[in-house]
Design an enzyme around this catalytic site. Sequence first.
Site, PDB file in Angstrom:
ATOM      1  N   TYR A  46      12.713  23.529  -0.134  1.00 45.47           N
ATOM      2  CA  TYR A  46      12.336  23.018  -1.382  1.00 45.47           C
ATOM      3  C   TYR A  46      12.282  21.446  -0.817  1.00 45.47           C
ATOM      4  CZ  TYR A  46      12.740  20.399  -5.653  1.00 45.47           C
ATOM      5  OH  TYR A  46      12.440  19.420  -6.904  1.00 45.47           O
ATOM      6  N   SER A  93      10.644  14.441  -5.553  1.00 46.99           N
ATOM      7  CA  SER A  93      12.045  14.682  -5.944  1.00 46.99           C
ATOM      8  C   SER A  93      12.825  13.520  -5.023  1.00 46.99           C
ATOM      9  CB  SER A  93      12.514  16.017  -5.700  1.00 46.99           C
ATOM     10  OG  SER A  93      13.781  16.095  -5.539  1.00 46.99           O
TER      11      SER A  93
END
Length: 259
Positions: free
Chosen positions: A152, A139
Amino acid sequence: MSASYPFTRALVTGASSGIGEELTRQLAAAGVPTVVVARRVERLQTLAGELAGVEVLEADLVTDEGVATVAERITDVDRPVDLVVNNAGFGTSGEFHTLDPDRLGEEVDLNVGTLTRLSHVALSTMIERRRGWLLNVSSVASFQPAPKLAVYAATKAYVTSLSESLHNEAKPYGVTVSALCPGLTRTEFQSVSNTGHYQSRVPDFAWTTVEEVATAGLEGVAKGRTLIVPGAFYKSVVSAGGVTPRWIKRALSNVVQRE
Ligand SMILES: NC(=O)c1ccc[n+]([C@@H]2O[C@H](COP(=O)([O-])OP(=O)(O)OC[C@H]3O[C@@H](n4cnc5c(N)ncnc54)[C@H](OP(=O)(O)O)[C@@H]3O)[C@@H](O)[C@H]2O)c1
């Protein structure tokens, strides 16, 4: 004209929705048979009914049994897989101290533990064959700290770092490892991670589509890229991030995450 890829068979984890489903659709359109992995087997079966060459594998990738099932399929010598996509993953939004520690543990297990174990299985198989591609879905959150999405972002920092190192290790054996680093993309991720508030807060130009992300990922790994950042907007954000002080990056992240 549909794309043409060098892969003979792919395996995509987290193919029951979002980016993984779209990767499967694009692989099918390019004539690449694909093993699809997820827990929601009925979704995978629907995909198999719709697309040619789709093989369904039900697995919960936070269990040892689920990981073993997928590892066994990757090492199957009779039906070799030469593209493995570690795409399954999720996030949890909120202040770290208020979140369910068991859920955070599962997030680390899936995004880091399972991805590491399946990367190991894939690379040991591919390096022996001197052929293969491993695409790890990371990401843009991997490039900066993200208050209220802390675990995350930390798991994705691991994925990007691991994939960059493995890229250099695997290259002399003719095997490619790439990290796909999407920015915001509308999928079920927003409801699963409790980041639905991004939908109204983040302007349209900052959203990429699953189609853009999947195409960039498949083209990038086929070309032997190390890091793949889909979309011009996020490419510039990531390169600007390389020269931006970390305190500014944290402050910007706070703006996106404010309630
Ligand atoms: N959407 C974004 O804005 C964005 C941005 C950057 C990176 N990413 C990354 O992109 C990847 C795909 O996410 P997405 O956006 O497509 O989200 P999504 O629509 O929620 O898809 C997540 C996929 O992971 C699977 N999965 C979750 N837990 C699993 C488990 N325990 N075992 C097996 N499969 C599991 C889900 O399948 P089942 O629930 O059926 O098991 C689903 O197919 C993730 O790694 C995510 O971190 C997303």
